[in-house]
Write a protein that holds these residues in place. Structure first.
Motif, PDB file in Angstrom:
ATOM      1  N   VAL A 159     -36.823  43.370  14.218  1.00  0.00           N
ATOM      2  CA  VAL A 159     -37.715  42.509  15.000  1.00  0.00           C
ATOM      3  C   VAL A 159     -38.139  43.220  16.282  1.00  0.00           C
ATOM      4  O   VAL A 159     -37.289  43.699  17.041  1.00  0.00           O
ATOM      5  CB  VAL A 159     -37.023  41.172  15.367  1.00  0.00           C
ATOM      6  CG1 VAL A 159     -38.004  40.250  16.082  1.00  0.00           C
ATOM      7  CG2 VAL A 159     -36.467  40.495  14.124  1.00  0.00           C
ATOM      8  N   HIS A 160     -39.445  43.286  16.501  1.00  0.00           N
ATOM      9  CA  HIS A 160     -39.957  43.851  17.753  1.00  0.00           C
ATOM     10  C   HIS A 160     -39.988  42.745  18.792  1.00  0.00           C
ATOM     11  O   HIS A 160     -40.686  41.751  18.619  1.00  0.00           O
ATOM     12  CB  HIS A 160     -41.368  44.410  17.534  1.00  0.00           C
ATOM     13  CG  HIS A 160     -41.913  45.117  18.736  1.00  0.00           C
ATOM     14  ND1 HIS A 160     -43.051  44.725  19.381  1.00  0.00           N
ATOM     15  CD2 HIS A 160     -41.443  46.191  19.414  1.00  0.00           C
ATOM     16  CE1 HIS A 160     -43.279  45.531  20.417  1.00  0.00           C
ATOM     17  NE2 HIS A 160     -42.326  46.439  20.442  1.00  0.00           N
ATOM     18  N   VAL A 161     -39.208  42.884  19.873  1.00  0.00           N
ATOM     19  CA  VAL A 161     -39.068  41.768  20.822  1.00  0.00           C
ATOM     20  C   VAL A 161     -39.805  41.984  22.143  1.00  0.00           C
ATOM     21  O   VAL A 161     -39.896  41.070  22.958  1.00  0.00           O
ATOM     22  CB  VAL A 161     -37.582  41.472  21.110  1.00  0.00           C
ATOM     23  CG1 VAL A 161     -36.903  40.925  19.860  1.00  0.00           C
ATOM     24  CG2 VAL A 161     -36.858  42.698  21.640  1.00  0.00           C
ATOM     25  N   GLY A 162     -40.359  43.183  22.389  1.00  0.00           N
ATOM     26  CA  GLY A 162     -41.072  43.390  23.644  1.00  0.00           C
ATOM     27  C   GLY A 162     -41.092  44.857  24.039  1.00  0.00           C
ATOM     28  O   GLY A 162     -40.818  45.737  23.216  1.00  0.00           O
ATOM     29  N   GLY A 163     -41.400  45.105  25.320  1.00  0.00           N
ATOM     30  CA  GLY A 163     -41.501  46.463  25.828  1.00  0.00           C
ATOM     31  C   GLY A 163     -40.145  47.143  25.978  1.00  0.00           C
ATOM     32  O   GLY A 163     -39.107  46.569  25.622  1.00  0.00           O
ATOM     33  N   VAL A 164     -40.160  48.342  26.515  1.00  0.00           N
ATOM     34  CA  VAL A 164     -38.915  49.103  26.678  1.00  0.00           C
ATOM     35  C   VAL A 164     -37.873  48.271  27.424  1.00  0.00           C
ATOM     36  O   VAL A 164     -38.169  47.677  28.455  1.00  0.00           O
ATOM     37  CB  VAL A 164     -39.171  50.402  27.467  1.00  0.00           C
ATOM     38  CG1 VAL A 164     -37.844  51.094  27.788  1.00  0.00           C
ATOM     39  CG2 VAL A 164     -40.064  51.333  26.670  1.00  0.00           C
ATOM     40  N   GLY A 165     -36.677  48.212  26.892  1.00  0.00           N
ATOM     41  CA  GLY A 165     -35.593  47.459  27.511  1.00  0.00           C
ATOM     42  C   GLY A 165     -35.432  46.068  26.935  1.00  0.00           C
ATOM     43  O   GLY A 165     -34.377  45.453  27.076  1.00  0.00           O
ATOM     44  N   ALA A 166     -36.479  45.554  26.277  1.00  0.00           N
ATOM     45  CA  ALA A 166     -36.421  44.177  25.760  1.00  0.00           C
ATOM     46  C   ALA A 166     -35.370  44.040  24.655  1.00  0.00           C
ATOM     47  O   ALA A 166     -34.726  42.996  24.527  1.00  0.00           O
ATOM     48  CB  ALA A 166     -37.787  43.747  25.242  1.00  0.00           C
TER      49      ALA A 166
ATOM     50  N   GLY B 195     -38.904  38.109  31.809  1.00  0.00           N
ATOM     51  CA  GLY B 195     -38.943  39.558  31.627  1.00  0.00           C
ATOM     52  C   GLY B 195     -39.974  39.995  30.593  1.00  0.00           C
ATOM     53  O   GLY B 195     -40.019  41.166  30.237  1.00  0.00           O
ATOM     54  N   GLY B 196     -40.781  39.050  30.113  1.00  0.00           N
ATOM     55  CA  GLY B 196     -41.870  39.428  29.215  1.00  0.00           C
ATOM     56  C   GLY B 196     -41.482  39.550  27.757  1.00  0.00           C
ATOM     57  O   GLY B 196     -42.248  40.076  26.945  1.00  0.00           O
ATOM     58  N   VAL B 197     -40.304  39.056  27.389  1.00  0.00           N
ATOM     59  CA  VAL B 197     -39.877  39.145  25.994  1.00  0.00           C
ATOM     60  C   VAL B 197     -40.524  38.031  25.178  1.00  0.00           C
ATOM     61  O   VAL B 197     -40.700  36.918  25.660  1.00  0.00           O
ATOM     62  CB  VAL B 197     -38.334  39.047  25.916  1.00  0.00           C
ATOM     63  CG1 VAL B 197     -37.859  38.956  24.470  1.00  0.00           C
ATOM     64  CG2 VAL B 197     -37.703  40.245  26.624  1.00  0.00           C
ATOM     65  N   ASN B 198     -40.863  38.322  23.954  1.00  0.00           N
ATOM     66  CA  ASN B 198     -41.417  37.351  23.004  1.00  0.00           C
ATOM     67  C   ASN B 198     -40.308  36.401  22.574  1.00  0.00           C
ATOM     68  O   ASN B 198     -39.344  36.794  21.919  1.00  0.00           O
ATOM     69  CB  ASN B 198     -41.977  38.124  21.800  1.00  0.00           C
ATOM     70  CG  ASN B 198     -42.544  37.208  20.738  1.00  0.00           C
ATOM     71  OD1 ASN B 198     -41.979  36.151  20.451  1.00  0.00           O
ATOM     72  ND2 ASN B 198     -43.664  37.597  20.168  1.00  0.00           N
ATOM     73  N   LEU B 199     -40.444  35.114  22.922  1.00  0.00           N
ATOM     74  CA  LEU B 199     -39.334  34.184  22.684  1.00  0.00           C
ATOM     75  C   LEU B 199     -39.116  33.865  21.212  1.00  0.00           C
ATOM     76  O   LEU B 199     -37.984  33.689  20.772  1.00  0.00           O
ATOM     77  CB  LEU B 199     -39.552  32.887  23.460  1.00  0.00           C
ATOM     78  CG  LEU B 199     -39.471  33.000  24.976  1.00  0.00           C
ATOM     79  CD1 LEU B 199     -39.305  31.608  25.579  1.00  0.00           C
ATOM     80  CD2 LEU B 199     -38.331  33.896  25.414  1.00  0.00           C
ATOM     81  N   GLY B 200     -40.194  33.776  20.453  1.00  0.00           N
ATOM     82  CA  GLY B 200     -40.020  33.514  19.030  1.00  0.00           C
ATOM     83  C   GLY B 200     -39.212  34.629  18.381  1.00  0.00           C
ATOM     84  O   GLY B 200     -38.294  34.379  17.593  1.00  0.00           O
ATOM     85  N   ALA B 201     -39.548  35.864  18.737  1.00  0.00           N
ATOM     86  CA  ALA B 201     -38.814  37.010  18.193  1.00  0.00           C
ATOM     87  C   ALA B 201     -37.369  37.007  18.681  1.00  0.00           C
ATOM     88  O   ALA B 201     -36.433  37.258  17.913  1.00  0.00           O
ATOM     89  CB  ALA B 201     -39.512  38.309  18.604  1.00  0.00           C
TER      90      ALA B 201
END
Lengths: 295, 295, 295, 295
Positions: A159-166, B195-201
């Motif tokens: 699962v791709h959850v966001g940018g670097v560090g996410a 922090g910009g993370v995709n919550l669904g993911a």
């Protein structure tokens, strides 16, 4: 396709993960290089899985470099030794349960060499690693992830959850929630035990009801009420991960009173009960606080 | 066998529960008496399920009296109206999510009449009630439970958890753990969202990992991230139950810092967001504390 | 003795502090250079106190450089502009309520130039600054402190608390304790108010009893119960300082559940009530959580 | 004026309190009756202060009955023995640190006899009792308080805080705030100690700054940093009082996350460290949680 994958760090998780890479390489005509601080372990892996044990210098030409180490500090060390040798276009996939700030620093440092960093911690434990069914939560460039997604032979879900560090942030929050559910369920059982309630029956009911969690269903009955506390995931590592989650909260300027409180209690447990015991032994501190045994 | 069962309180849970009693009575030749504060409801139940709508005076001869009311206060009221009429040997089964102290008081009062009180709260929601698959956690005399166990036609699982009040205590602790898992998962998602993370993911990953819970798997994705918050179980009732758990902790002289903190936060949410909204809307307070929306 | 002192940052605290330096210089034949981002302010200070308004380039020759800025980030900026111009042997005294990690970084950077950094935050508010009776908590080299101790004309008490960063750490912990005492006293009063207790009388009693604190004695009666909330020290700054304390706790690997919880609640208050209001208005969040007014 | 006062319970607080009653009676021509479970103690009091040692039956004719016992349970016992003998118009002043719910129950029971109950707990410790400078916080009828206010010869300050139970509620909240300030200051010092900060210096600074409290100023330096922990007020009693405050919070339907958390931690300390040690020894649990000694 002939891709060359390197895997650095053959610990309890890394060993079977790299084994899956080697198995897949055997099917696709690729190469799997393995390295470990203790050289013998790499040799043994090569004999068991048909991977190729290499010196660090041999990693230089890999298309993808996987790392799976105890903390981001060890990844920093590895990066210092390797960064001068990596080819532009290489993708570095760090499966460590690392720190988001370290990820951002490492990604920036590697990008100067044309190397792309993905934080890709895994979930599922040693059982999931052996079965090749790990969940991988990935932070970083989506294009880079697409380029290596098929190489994750150890994964059931990616699962791709966001940018670097996410990826590291999500992993830390997940483990903080593990700490919360363990601790809170332990508190509830301690109060019930003091009131004379049968804990096995109470846990059976909770596991059929709305308060259930992975901790109540798969950990407390099997590890705590049995008094076995088998050491698979150390309490010190759980405290470390809850601490990373606390840093994620702080870094985001967020307000999370429960996560912060449980981080403090888990840390206290790791200090009072010891970092090497199984993470479920955090409940031994609850037992002392309540003069009761959970059985 | 011809047993006569009475069911008092035909609310969202009681209606289908009493329906199962009537269905079973139809098979075994027993009688199901139903009563509700609003008389029309009892009449409608009789027409739909073949139960028999009665006045309170008609309850006197029942072998077993079931109650399913909002709180122990309503049970107290009912008990005051009925106690003079009950026959020795009657068993009173209270399915309310009640208070253990009330249970002990009520049991003592009824025992003077030769009536046995069992606290028998249920778990599984309206869906479980309709399916006749509720989990029942019972406190009180084991022999009395055995005498009525076969009458629990609404139950999938019946567990004896301890003496009088133990059923209510376990139910309260379960619901407190529901509050904990809801709140802590909300905190984690709020920090990740900032922090910009995709919550669904992120939620998908957590639900495949060690931090998962009933709240993360069955509530937050469906009710919070969708912004629907369908009102099935009110926030005020969750706060009430978490408060009963706090009383259980206090009554047992236990130390439970996380349960106590979450009780306070859930109560604050019920005050700030409102008691009538769905219990998952507690996370709206977390959203305000973090200036972020969970979607 | 002819020492030259520079003071950078003439805010609510810095203005009177630099005034005391100038007064003392007048007595001892020294020089006080003042600088402010807004130049007019420095000129006005010179006219009022006999200090000398300078450009940043004019700071280069000072024996001691004092800074008093909002956060360590502004000190970083200042340091970037000045470090190339400072003479070896200069002592930099930072009176900002800064971050211990920033202090360690800044000290290391300046030491390469032969400049010694002392973190020297102050306590006592604007009243203490005007009176020249501030308490100064100093981290860093004890010898360097002795060399400048007589220059602290704004101080009533100067205490050496440890190595570089220790001054900031103590200041952060002190302000976290301010947050704790404010919040906990507010909670207690809210519970009493809901119970019909006269809050003025309750506070009078607490202030004569063992639960008293600076917050109960000097803030809540004057600022909250009066409903005045005069904005002298902003809620956002209190949340910032409580956050630095949380970082101190994390950095030391300590377990501090109460400080961590109160940091989260103070942050929530700063978000929900606003960062610019007086820090005592954190209790407005407690009022909302309890549907009660503290008066 | 010839009033007759009875004082029941000659413990560490009651002994000097009753002494002040006797001294005042000597001046005004009144009578002071004293009673203690251990009769010899009453006799000794009579010899030392000129009071009159009596059997319980001798209390019947008193105008005012003072009680000063460990908990409300002992007052309940006393009330059971005396209630049949008391004259209408008698005022019962309970100086115990009791429970508000007990006060309401006791007041109702006594009112049936025409006796008025005032809850009147005191603050100031044994030193304040000897000096006759105690602070008294009174709940109950204001007229009754006015009728006996001049009889409080042991008091420096008498404050009417609300209806029956309000005195006990304020006392409990005050002691909960004592627990909060002790615990939070201990946490802060533990974090600083782990960071190498000099604790004596840190405490000196805090005591001159905004985070100070009675605990930081008068307890931690003298009792904890010295490692003396002189047992004057037991940790078990502090936990009991914090628990009463938790009940006050619950009873008022209030949300007080910090008071609830600290109650739990204080209770854990009383269990782990022991109820008989001085209340400041709660910080020994913080020391264990942090593997550090506060000195």
């Amino acid at each position: 396709m002939g891709k060359t994958l390197a895997f650095l760090g053959l610990g309890a998780m890394g060993w079977p993960m790299a084994g899956h890479l080697a198995r897949r390489a055997g099917e696709t005509g690729g190469h799997t290089l393995v390295w470990n601080r203790t050289r013998e372990k790499a040799g043994a892996h090569a004999r068991e899985f048909g991977s190729e044990a290499v010196e660090l210098s041999g990693v230089a030409g890999a298309d993808v470099v996987f790392t799976c180490l105890p903390t981001s500090a060890e990844v920093d060390g590895m990066l210092g030794e390797l960064e001068g040798t990596l080819r532009p276009g290489t993708i570095w996939v760090d499966c460590t349960s690392g720190h988001p700030e370290a990820a951002r620093r490492q990604a920036e440092r590697l990008s100067e060499r044309g190397v792309t960093f993905l934080d890709a911690p895994v979930s599922g434990g040693t059982a999931g690693a052996r079965a090749g069914r790990l969940t991988v939560m990935v932070g970083g460039d989506a294009g880079a992830l697409n380029a290596v997604r098929d190489d994750f032979a150890f994964a059931g879900t990616v699962v791709h959850v966001g940018g670097v560090g996410a990826g590291f942030a999500v992993k830390a929050v997940n483990n903080a929630l593990l700490a919360v559910t363990l601790w809170a369920t332990g508190e509830g059982l301690a109060a019930l035990a003091r009131g004379g309630v049968n804990l096995g029956a109470a846990l059976e009911v909770i596991n059929a009801s709305s308060g259930r969690s992975n901790a109540s269903q798969n950990l407390i009955g099997q590890r705590v009420l049995t008094r076995e506390f088998p050491a698979t995931f150390g309490l010190g590592l759980l405290a470390k991960d809850a601490g990373i989650a606390a840093d994620v909260v702080r870094g985001a300027g967020a307000s999370a009173p429960v996560l912060m409180q449980v981080e403090a209690l888990t840390r206290a447990a790791a200090t009072l009960i010891g970092p090497e015991v199984d993470h479920t032994a955090a409940l031994r501190l609850i037992e002392r606080m309540n003069a009761v045994e959970l059985r």
